[in-house]
Design an enzyme around this catalytic site. Sequence first.
Site, short mmCIF file in Angstrom:
data_model
loop_
_atom_site.label_atom_id
_atom_site.label_comp_id
_atom_site.label_asym_id
_atom_site.label_seq_id
_atom_site.Cartn_x
_atom_site.Cartn_y
_atom_site.Cartn_z
N ARG B 14 -3.21 -6.08 1.28
CA ARG B 14 -2.07 -5.41 1.93
C ARG B 14 -2.03 -5.72 3.42
O ARG B 14 -0.96 -5.79 4.02
CB ARG B 14 -2.11 -3.89 1.68
N SER B 41 0.50 2.65 5.12
CA SER B 41 -0.38 2.24 4.02
C SER B 41 -0.04 0.84 3.49
O SER B 41 -0.94 0.06 3.17
CB SER B 41 -0.28 3.24 2.86
N GLU B 62 12.31 6.40 -3.94
CA GLU B 62 12.13 5.00 -4.32
C GLU B 62 13.31 4.44 -5.11
O GLU B 62 13.65 3.26 -4.99
CB GLU B 62 10.84 4.84 -5.13
N PHE B 87 4.87 3.72 -7.94
CA PHE B 87 6.23 4.19 -7.66
C PHE B 87 7.25 3.06 -7.75
O PHE B 87 8.39 3.28 -8.19
CB PHE B 87 6.29 4.86 -6.28
N HIS B 113 -1.61 -0.96 -3.46
CA HIS B 113 -2.39 0.06 -4.18
C HIS B 113 -2.31 -0.14 -5.69
O HIS B 113 -2.10 0.80 -6.46
CB HIS B 113 -1.96 1.48 -3.77
N ASP B 121 -8.16 8.45 -4.72
CA ASP B 121 -6.90 9.18 -4.97
C ASP B 121 -6.70 9.52 -6.45
O ASP B 121 -5.94 10.42 -6.80
CB ASP B 121 -5.70 8.38 -4.46
N ARG B 171 -5.41 -2.09 -2.20
CA ARG B 171 -5.71 -1.22 -1.06
C ARG B 171 -7.02 -1.59 -0.37
O ARG B 171 -7.10 -1.60 0.85
CB ARG B 171 -5.81 0.23 -1.54
#
Lengths: 274, 318
Positions: B14, B41, B62, B87, B113, B121, B171
């Site tokens: 990322r 992020s 989204e 998402f 992610h 998470d 991530r």
Amino acid sequence: MLNTVPTIPELQAKAREIRRHVIRMLARAGSGHPGGSLSATDLLVALYYGKLKHDPKNPKWPERDRFILSKGHCCPALYAILAEMGYFPVGELDTLRQLGSSLQGHPDIKRTPGIEISSGSLGQGLSVGVGMALAARIDGRSYRVYVMLGDGEVEEGQVWEAAMAAGHYRLDNLCAILDNNGLQIDGPIHDVMSPLPLPEKWDAFGWHVIRIDGHNMSQILEAYDRAEAIKGKPTIIVAKTVKGKGVSFMENQVDWHGKAPTPEQAEKALAELV
Amino acid sequence: MTITTQEVRKEATREAYGQALLELGEVNKNIIVLDADLAKSTTTIKFGKKFPERFFDMGIAEANMMNVAAGLATCGKIPFVSTFCIFASGRAWEQIRNTICYSGLNVKIVATHGGLAVGADGSSHQCIEDFALMTAIPTMTVIEPCDAAETKKAIKAVAERPGPVYVRLGRTPSPVLTEEGTPFEVGKASILREGKDITIVACGLMVPNALKAAENLSARGIEATVINLHTIKPLDRKTLVAYAKKTGSVVTAEQHVLEGGLGSAVALALGREYPVPLEAVGIDNRFGQSGSPEALFKEYNLTSEDILQAALKAYGRK
């Protein structure tokens, strides 16, 4: 590009002609959505013949105004207008919903000249309009973006995401047209899942709201002009309409949402549309 | 060329994405970036700070974001849309299917992610189904680069490639195995190591594990080819068939459920053109959970040792 605005009687005559196309197209196809096509016809005719900056001979003209039919199932009325204006031959209207046709059951940007985005899955068109309006701002272009929504369609949550974004970014080059015919497939909107009160909701999301009779040509034209004059926020025209407008036995009848007239019914409908 | 896992630096894919966007933004004014309140992020914030007039935070919405990108694309823009994989591919699937892909629009969905390696998470944020969701859509291109260096090349390549693209990024910092000069072409599998006995096909964070497994197999006298299948769709069937013929057995490895991902795609291609014994390393009908990436890889059987065991099994079936 059109240079002259037609008179009110000319627009009314054109709307009757479009409604006749709709009835013939659906009867020939044996399926489709007459109720919402007929409720939207006057709004669409006034927009295309009286307001929209466009060029049927150059559908991709960068400066053109954009129109998105978010309630895509009402495309027969739009197809008839696009054909009458010269985007494609009127004869193609006979092929609606047939295999290989350029006229799909719901709008298809890749098959039909004049269609700005594929639609039909409700709730998505206003977001696309937000994107087009942002692009105009980035490029410093003056075109306007119009999006037609159904009043059942606004039960989709994404419509309100888009409404929030348009209000947030103060997109005054964006105009929504709400075809408020009061009916959806399973019944009256206030019985199925009430989205009411509509004007107050849009106002709360930062929109300028204009309320009109969606079958009164002079009110419609005036609303389009007033929307253009509003600066600093998007505008929605909440147009009260009658589902099935123009055909007595279809008016305000839930059952005519999504079924085609038989040849006999079509004949009877056409006899009323003269 | 043989790429090994020895002493490599680590960088999250990322992070490389944010850097690539900065460079792209300089040379192509049509690049527009949209994010859904995750710009720090996903690292798109770097672009947002440098090109504020071409960056739009669309908030936690989204579905709307995807179709705003569609609208921008109809006007000649090249929107890069970012949020977390779950998402992007999950929440906004139908917007991607019906408005972006069906309309044939030039929208780049770069989601971060991906996979279990999200870590602490937990399952709600660990997307292990996105390959299945995205490859199922006609005309979609689906990519997971193996490291940060490849990510930069992939982002630049997809900016040039017309049509919708989904890119899955990670991530956590991960080994940088390739170099600036390592070739990258969308849809062309990359051979990281040549071996005659078995072929290991992997993508993303499973590539370093595949290389480690190959090194350990070599110590046992089994020589493995390692293919970095960064493009899951369109699939490089030609290369896959060639190595199935050459090595006679295959192992696939991915941070994804076994259904509908890289393993499924490879199995379908080889099943139709050149069937050989095939074993698949992936997530077997379970949701993820909180934990460190290392602990999760162990718990869900995604380690180099798991790939090695699968390889021995496939090799033994020859």
